[in-house]
Design an enzyme around this catalytic site. Structure first.
Site, mmCIF file in Angstrom:
data_model
loop_
_atom_site.group_PDB
_atom_site.id
_atom_site.type_symbol
_atom_site.label_atom_id
_atom_site.label_comp_id
_atom_site.label_asym_id
_atom_site.label_seq_id
_atom_site.Cartn_x
_atom_site.Cartn_y
_atom_site.Cartn_z
ATOM 1 N N SER A 123 19.576 38.673 -14.379
ATOM 2 C CA SER A 123 18.273 39.299 -15.443
ATOM 3 C C SER A 123 19.271 40.698 -16.366
ATOM 4 O O SER A 123 18.062 41.382 -16.632
ATOM 5 C CB SER A 123 17.601 40.209 -14.261
ATOM 6 O OG SER A 123 18.142 40.546 -13.763
ATOM 7 N N HIS A 144 16.233 33.192 -19.265
ATOM 8 C CA HIS A 144 15.605 34.394 -17.608
ATOM 9 C C HIS A 144 13.863 34.136 -17.567
ATOM 10 O O HIS A 144 13.606 34.599 -18.713
ATOM 11 C CB HIS A 144 16.062 35.468 -18.750
ATOM 12 C CG HIS A 144 15.428 37.244 -18.074
ATOM 13 N ND1 HIS A 144 15.621 38.373 -18.078
ATOM 14 C CD2 HIS A 144 15.759 36.965 -16.354
ATOM 15 C CE1 HIS A 144 15.052 39.010 -16.985
ATOM 16 N NE2 HIS A 144 15.152 38.539 -16.275
ATOM 17 N N GLU A 156 13.189 34.146 -21.489
ATOM 18 C CA GLU A 156 14.043 34.887 -22.728
ATOM 19 C C GLU A 156 15.373 33.841 -22.764
ATOM 20 O O GLU A 156 15.688 33.373 -21.446
ATOM 21 C CB GLU A 156 14.287 36.042 -21.924
ATOM 22 C CG GLU A 156 13.427 37.048 -22.522
ATOM 23 C CD GLU A 156 14.160 38.994 -21.823
ATOM 24 O OE1 GLU A 156 13.403 39.896 -22.605
ATOM 25 O OE2 GLU A 156 15.318 39.007 -21.448
ATOM 26 N N ASN A 194 13.828 43.947 -19.769
ATOM 27 C CA ASN A 194 14.111 45.178 -19.312
ATOM 28 C C ASN A 194 14.749 46.027 -20.122
ATOM 29 O O ASN A 194 14.673 47.358 -19.747
ATOM 30 C CB ASN A 194 15.008 45.182 -18.266
ATOM 31 C CG ASN A 194 14.606 44.385 -17.617
ATOM 32 O OD1 ASN A 194 13.531 44.012 -16.704
ATOM 33 N ND2 ASN A 194 15.463 43.617 -16.949
HETATM 34 P P1 NAI Z 1 17.738 36.223 -4.005
HETATM 35 O O1 NAI Z 1 18.828 37.247 -3.865
HETATM 36 O O2 NAI Z 1 16.157 35.915 -3.757
HETATM 37 O O3 NAI Z 1 18.320 34.817 -3.903
HETATM 38 C C1 NAI Z 1 19.646 34.239 -4.077
HETATM 39 C C2 NAI Z 1 20.577 33.096 -3.711
HETATM 40 O O4 NAI Z 1 21.779 32.758 -4.007
HETATM 41 C C3 NAI Z 1 20.267 33.276 -2.003
HETATM 42 O O5 NAI Z 1 19.672 32.202 -1.691
HETATM 43 C C4 NAI Z 1 21.597 33.212 -2.144
HETATM 44 O O6 NAI Z 1 22.672 32.457 -0.868
HETATM 45 C C5 NAI Z 1 22.547 32.026 -3.194
HETATM 46 N N1 NAI Z 1 23.682 32.277 -3.203
HETATM 47 C C6 NAI Z 1 24.559 33.369 -3.787
HETATM 48 N N2 NAI Z 1 26.047 33.588 -3.965
HETATM 49 C C7 NAI Z 1 25.490 32.081 -4.063
HETATM 50 C C8 NAI Z 1 27.102 30.623 -4.796
HETATM 51 N N3 NAI Z 1 28.146 31.651 -5.171
HETATM 52 N N4 NAI Z 1 26.309 30.392 -4.924
HETATM 53 C C9 NAI Z 1 25.260 29.595 -4.377
HETATM 54 N N5 NAI Z 1 23.910 30.485 -3.758
HETATM 55 C C10 NAI Z 1 24.679 31.760 -3.811
HETATM 56 O O7 NAI Z 1 17.880 36.956 -5.585
HETATM 57 P P2 NAI Z 1 16.834 36.237 -6.393
HETATM 58 O O8 NAI Z 1 16.158 37.426 -6.894
HETATM 59 O O9 NAI Z 1 16.136 35.033 -6.502
HETATM 60 O O10 NAI Z 1 17.757 36.194 -8.486
HETATM 61 C C11 NAI Z 1 18.352 35.912 -8.630
HETATM 62 C C12 NAI Z 1 19.165 35.847 -9.639
HETATM 63 O O11 NAI Z 1 18.230 36.157 -10.579
HETATM 64 C C13 NAI Z 1 19.801 37.132 -9.761
HETATM 65 O O12 NAI Z 1 20.330 36.002 -11.034
HETATM 66 C C14 NAI Z 1 18.272 38.077 -10.905
HETATM 67 O O13 NAI Z 1 19.026 38.851 -11.302
HETATM 68 C C15 NAI Z 1 17.418 36.784 -11.130
HETATM 69 N N6 NAI Z 1 16.238 37.643 -10.962
HETATM 70 C C16 NAI Z 1 15.899 37.642 -10.435
HETATM 71 C C17 NAI Z 1 14.516 37.754 -10.603
HETATM 72 C C18 NAI Z 1 13.912 38.500 -9.547
HETATM 73 O O14 NAI Z 1 12.164 39.288 -9.313
HETATM 74 N N7 NAI Z 1 13.739 38.705 -7.942
HETATM 75 C C19 NAI Z 1 13.755 37.989 -12.444
HETATM 76 C C20 NAI Z 1 14.498 37.802 -12.847
HETATM 77 C C21 NAI Z 1 15.914 37.287 -12.962
#
Ligand code: NAI
Length: 504
Positions: A123, A144, A156, A194
């Protein structure tokens, strides 16, 4: 597998909140999906959790048993990337850290075929930076999604420096096939949503910083023009830590352009642990249960008036046509002054003027200014401000007249652009700069803001409603008042202004 869908098999990396949602949407569209996570057991847990939420949809009749079974069967949790080497598309949704993402993409390149598309759900990170150093950086693209993924329509599609147009096009078409509304974006800080959304929060924080009004009034004013939540309650919901981090990232990524400067009000909240709803206290206090921000909507009685003047300047032609009939219903006859250089009402020495951005005190002693508004039923909350020279009688009269016109007027400090005008003008300005800089086109900006953050209208729809002259006027007034970089007018808007002047 639906034969019209590209990419039969997809690998989703990261089984957190976003990855699980993306896997669900992909499987629902008919793809075979591998789901992997660095944390042992996380992919399987996500699968089990998905089963629970799909069962809820089944009970509500939103999905059939066949659909639920199909989705769950098509998502396969795997333990390692190597187990999914036969995919045509990877969607990465891991932790938001550039080094971690780059290491992952380098590993993917060594495991997967040359034509496998690598998409990131980042993001805030640069797609160009994620792709840097890869053998085939042209296949890296931003995809995105917005949270919750199955619900939010916007995607996006972000192109970095190297992204091939064919790859961006393929992801655009795939998003459409998934029932989403994709919008092309160039990889720049904050992408579209954003970035353009920054002033929604920033102007509210600036008003609080200057003690211009209360958070309740700010929120009520923004809700009155159709936002589902005002900026203060929304920041409390998002969490000030998250919101502050995004603001700081956009600020730093823009080389500390003052336009994006974070607010001391928000840093104080973060420093003090008042992170919003999740910590029980943010801008509002939630410790006494749920908190509905309210304002006093009482209006003042209107004194006996037989006649007044209704001023209208050409560029404010959209001034509510229902006003004369509302005034008539209150027993007041109106004389229309169409050649005026301001819009509003005049009675005696009181001028009740629609804001042109300037404070009331800059316009005359007996001037009261009111905010931008959109027509709607009920008593719409509306900010107004009085000149420091205005008499108490004239202020009360202005308040009573606004009440008779169907508003619930709220007095705020006499600062430029009140609440709505300054916020909308800045949102339009930011969107105009985004278009000027090739981040997106105007239709993309409107779609992104409506579908990504549920805005009641897009910035270019507001521009069409108020017109470039009025928007630029408000920005110029803010710029004159505060000086500095923050309120500088977008070059794109200046051209729109000249165009409007030639057309007139
Ligand atoms: P989250 O913390 O819920 O999930 C991330 C997951 O990735 C975790 O389960 C973690 O164990 C895993 N992980 C971390 N490093 C890893 C690796 N090297 N290989 C495999 N798995 C790995 O985070 P979330 O909120 O799902 O965000 C994920 C991505 O999406 C980020 O880049 C965030 O910026 C983006 N994003 C998040 C939004 C939100 O509202 N939470 C909205 C849009 C994008």
């Amino acid at each position: 597998m639906n034969p019209t869908l590209p990419f039969e098999k997809i690998l989703v990396i990261g089984a957190g909140i976003m990855g699980a949602g993306i896997a669900q949407v992909a499987a629902q569209a008919g793809h075979s999906v591998y789901l992997v996570d660095a944390r042992e057991g996380a992919a399987r847990q996500a699968h089990a959790k998905l089963r629970e939420s799909l069962d809820v949809l089944l009970t509500k009749g939103k999905l059939t048993q066949v659909q639920v079974d199909g989705i769950l069967k098509r998502i396969q949790p795997v333990d390692s990337l190597a187990d999914a080497a036969d995919v045509g598309l990877v969607i990465e949704a891991i932790v938001e850290n550039l080094d971690t993402k780059r290491a992952l993409f380098a590993e993917l390149e060594s495991l997967l075929g040359e034509d496998c598309v690598l998409a990131s759900n980042t993001s805030s990170l640069s797609i160009s930076a994620i792709a840097k150093g890869l053998r085939a950086p042209g296949r890296v693209v931003g995809m995105h999604f917005f949270n919750p993924v199955p619900v939010m329509k916007l995607v996006e599609v972000v192109s970095g420096l190297h992204t091939s147009s064919g790859v961006a096009h393929a992801i655009f078409e795939l998003s459409k096939a998934w029932g989403k509304v994709p919008v092309h974006a160039r990889s720049t800080p904050g992408f579209i949503v954003n970035r353009i959304a920054r002033p929604f929060y920033a102007e509210a924080l600036a008003l609080l910083h200057e003690q211009s009004t209360s958070p309740q009034v700010i929120d009520a004013c923004m809700r009155a023009i159709g936002f589902r939540m005002g900026p203060c309650e929304l920041m409390d919901l998002i969490g000030h830590d998250t919101n502050f981090a995004v603001t700081q990232a956009v600020y730093a990524a823009n080389f500390f352009d003052k336009r994006y400067m974070p607010s001391l009000v928000q840093s104080a909240l973060v420093d003090g642990g008042s992170l919003g709803r999740k910590s029980g206290r943010g801008i509002y206090d939630y410790t006494a249960g749920s908190h509905p921000p309210t304002v006093d909507t009482q209006t003042l009685p209107l004194p006996a008036i037989s006649r007044l003047q209704l001023h209208r300047r050409a560029q404010d032609a959209q001034t509510p046509p229902e006003w004369p009939s509302r005034l008539q219903a209150a027993g007041i006859a109106t004389d229309l002054v169409t050649s005026s250089d301001w819009t509003g009402l005049q009675i005696g020495d009181l001028q009740l003027r629609q804001t042109d951005g300037r404070p009331a005190s800059a316009l005359g002693a007996q001037v009261v200014v009111y905010d931008w508004h959109v027509p709607q039923g009920g008593s719409a909350v509306l900010a107004f401000a009085a000149s420091s020279g205005a008499s108490a009688d004239n202020i009360a009269l202005a308040q009573a007249l606004l009440g008779a016109l169907g508003f619930a007027p709220q007095r705020v400090a006499d600062q430029p652009g009140l609440v709505v005008a300054r916020t909308l003008a800045m949102l339009v300005n930011e969107a105009a700069d985004a278009v000027q800089q090739g981040v997106c086109d105007s239709a993309g900006a409107d779609a992104a803001m409506k579908l990504g953050v549920n805005y009641p209208a897009g910035p270019f729809e507001w521009l069409a409603r108020w017109g470039a002259p009025a928007v630029v006027e408000v920005l110029e007034a803010l710029d004159t008042h505060y000086r500095g970089e923050r309120y500088r007018v977008s070059p794109w808007l200046r051209h729109a202004l000249w165009q409007a002047q030639y057309a007139a």
